[in-house]
Design a protein around this motif. Structure first.
Motif, PDB file in Angstrom:
ATOM      1  N   ILE A   5       0.841  -1.206   0.029  1.00 53.62           N
ATOM      2  CA  ILE A   5       0.057  -0.073   0.061  1.00 53.62           C
ATOM      3  C   ILE A   5       0.914   1.275  -0.100  1.00 53.62           C
ATOM      4  N   LEU A  48      -9.412   2.541  -6.414  1.00 50.01           N
ATOM      5  CA  LEU A  48      -9.792   2.641  -5.130  1.00 50.01           C
ATOM      6  C   LEU A  48     -11.267   2.498  -5.068  1.00 50.01           C
ATOM      7  N   SER A  52     -10.772  -1.986  -5.566  1.00 56.97           N
ATOM      8  CA  SER A  52     -10.563  -2.445  -4.291  1.00 56.97           C
ATOM      9  C   SER A  52     -11.798  -3.312  -3.845  1.00 56.97           C
ATOM     10  N   ARG A  54     -14.820  -4.664  -1.608  1.00 51.28           N
ATOM     11  CA  ARG A  54     -15.934  -3.862  -0.753  1.00 51.28           C
ATOM     12  C   ARG A  54     -16.368  -4.832  -0.004  1.00 51.28           C
TER      13      ARG A  54
END
Length: 58
Positions: A5, A48, A52, A54
């Motif tokens: 990250i 994002l 990404s 959820r």
């Protein structure tokens, strides 16, 4: 995961110090040159929002 990250977020800013060299090498206008960091930021935001994982609440 933290390292991945951090590297991804830092990668957004790695191109900024070399922008003058890119402009000179590829003969870019200031508008074209400004699109490089902008598109990088938009791509990160897209990832994002849409790529990404959820959290599902069922």
């Amino acid at each position: 995961m933290t390292t991945a990250i951090a590297a991804t977020a830092a990668n957004l800013y790695y191109n900024q110090p070399i922008l003058p060299l890119l402009a000179q090498e590829f003969e870019l206008t200031s508008g074209q040159l400004g699109s490089i960091p902008a598109l990088t930021q938009f791509g990160y935001a897209f990832a994002l929002l849409f790529i990404s994982p959820r959290r599902c609440t069922a």
